[in-house]
Design a protein around this motif. Structure first.
Motif, PDB file in Angstrom:
ATOM      1  N   LEU A  36      28.797  26.716  64.787  1.00 38.77           N
ATOM      2  CA  LEU A  36      28.681  25.326  65.223  1.00 38.77           C
ATOM      3  C   LEU A  36      29.847  24.522  64.682  1.00 38.77           C
ATOM      4  O   LEU A  36      30.198  24.639  63.506  1.00 38.77           O
ATOM      5  N   SER A  37      30.445  23.701  65.533  1.00 35.98           N
ATOM      6  CA  SER A  37      31.539  22.840  65.110  1.00 35.98           C
ATOM      7  C   SER A  37      30.970  21.581  64.476  1.00 35.98           C
ATOM      8  O   SER A  37      30.082  20.929  65.037  1.00 35.98           O
ATOM      9  N   THR A  38      31.449  21.231  63.279  1.00 35.40           N
ATOM     10  CA  THR A  38      30.914  20.072  62.556  1.00 35.40           C
ATOM     11  C   THR A  38      31.913  18.928  62.448  1.00 35.40           C
ATOM     12  O   THR A  38      31.593  17.888  61.881  1.00 35.40           O
TER      13      THR A  38
ATOM     14  N   ALA B 196      33.869  15.774  63.814  1.00 37.56           N
ATOM     15  CA  ALA B 196      33.471  14.776  64.807  1.00 37.56           C
ATOM     16  C   ALA B 196      34.331  14.813  66.066  1.00 37.56           C
ATOM     17  O   ALA B 196      33.830  14.573  67.172  1.00 37.56           O
TER      18      ALA B 196
ATOM     19  N   GLY C 124      32.497  20.944  70.602  1.00 31.27           N
ATOM     20  CA  GLY C 124      31.533  21.994  70.304  1.00 31.27           C
ATOM     21  C   GLY C 124      30.961  22.663  71.537  1.00 31.27           C
ATOM     22  O   GLY C 124      29.748  22.856  71.652  1.00 31.27           O
TER      23      GLY C 124
ATOM     24  N   PHE D 262      36.457  26.268  64.489  1.00 31.79           N
ATOM     25  CA  PHE D 262      35.757  26.380  63.216  1.00 31.79           C
ATOM     26  C   PHE D 262      36.769  26.570  62.092  1.00 31.79           C
ATOM     27  O   PHE D 262      37.810  27.209  62.271  1.00 31.79           O
TER      28      PHE D 262
ATOM     29  N   GLU E  21      34.642  23.863  56.575  1.00 26.28           N
ATOM     30  CA  GLU E  21      33.299  23.470  57.011  1.00 26.28           C
ATOM     31  C   GLU E  21      32.225  24.255  56.271  1.00 26.28           C
ATOM     32  O   GLU E  21      31.031  23.966  56.433  1.00 26.28           O
TER      33      GLU E  21
ATOM     34  N   TYR F  29      32.269  27.775  56.312  1.00 25.76           N
ATOM     35  CA  TYR F  29      32.183  29.119  56.861  1.00 25.76           C
ATOM     36  C   TYR F  29      32.980  30.107  56.015  1.00 25.76           C
ATOM     37  O   TYR F  29      34.056  29.782  55.517  1.00 25.76           O
TER      38      TYR F  29
END
Length: 273
Positions: A56-58, A60, A64, A83, A87, A89
């Motif tokens: 999931l892209s976080t 802003a 996504g 990604f 974040e 990952y």
């Protein structure tokens, strides 16, 4: 997590059921470069959250979603949002998107990013075709048990950024409303911007631009044997080059300013690769 081909195949099978064609080119859009997605004709959009085993892209400014469609008559799949290790990952997780694109059948990958200029001859709004990169921190995304279906555990990266595609990108720059350079990108993990001392070191080592993405995807593409082109949009001068603080607002504003010209440039490239 011990990855297998089947782990990535689940995502590819899910996506293949959503579209009736195999994409030729995979495109990864960096920070604030999402407007290129508007150039995709007959789009089919899939949220990352719906894709099995995807991330999931976080950030802003990252939409996504995967977008399938055509650009300049070519069938593409576009990652609108990527990604990053900052974040949270693990580096090993960052192989997922490119391996899924490989299983979808893409024959080349175009990576884009927003970057800070180390080279004092560069200016915000310029584009840099990445010739090579430096990654001196953080583990490799290929760390751990190798998945032989994608490539050998030990692999050559001396021509990772495909010379033929770099030449095409530079040829496409002729007549473009952009200044286009070719140079070396240096990876920093972020999310903080680099210190002036780090930028001085990067310049001494031969870096032309710095950023917080791209190299994990590039390494994964090289492992998969995918031809690769990577483009940095210079959104700011790196720390210490100018006597002013850095901010993501400057990055966003510059990317928005050149979004139209950059999209036109990308379309020319995709038409010929």
């Amino acid at each position: 997590m011990s990855y297998t081909r089947e782990y990535f195949q689940a995502a590819a099978d899910f996506l293949r059921a959503k579209v009736d064609f195999a994409p030729e080119t995979g495109v990864v859009l960096g920070s604030c470069l999402g407007p290129f997605a508007q150039a995709i004709e007959h789009p089919v959009e899939v949220d990352y959250a719906d894709i099995p085993h995807f991330l999931l892209s976080t950030v802003a400014s990252h939409a996504g979603k995967l977008i399938f469609g055509t650009v300049a008559g070519r069938r593409v799949v576009c990652m609108s949002g990527r990604f990053h290790s900052y974040e949270g990952y693990r580096f090993e997780e960052l192989v997922i998107p490119i391996r899924v694109l490989k299983l979808l059948g893409v024959r080349s990958v175009v990576l884009t990013n927003a970057a800070g200029a180390v080279n004092r001859d560069y200016r915000p709004g310029d584009v840099m075709v990445i010739r090579d990169h430096m990654k001196l921190n953080g583990p490799s995304p290929l760390r751990g048990p190798n998945v032989e279906d994608f490539g050998p555990w030990f692999f050559d990266v001396s021509r990772m950024y495909t010379p033929r595609l770099r030449r095409l990108a530079l040829e496409c720059a002729e007549g473009a409303a952009l200044r286009v350079h070719e140079g070396t990108y240096m990876f920093f993990p972020g999310p903080q911007f680099e210190t002036p001392a780090e930028i001085r070191a990067a310049r001494l080592l031969g870096a032309d631009a710095v950023g917080m993405s791209t190299v994990t995807e590039a390494l994964t593409a090289a492992h998969c044997g995918l031809p690769l082109l990577a483009l940095s949009v210079i959104t700011n001068m790196a720390a210490g080059v100018l006597d002013q603080p850095l901010s993501d607002t400057e990055v966003d504003e510059t990317a928005r300013t050149i979004a139209g010209a950059f999209s036109d440039y990308m379309k020319k490239i995709i038409a010929v690769i």
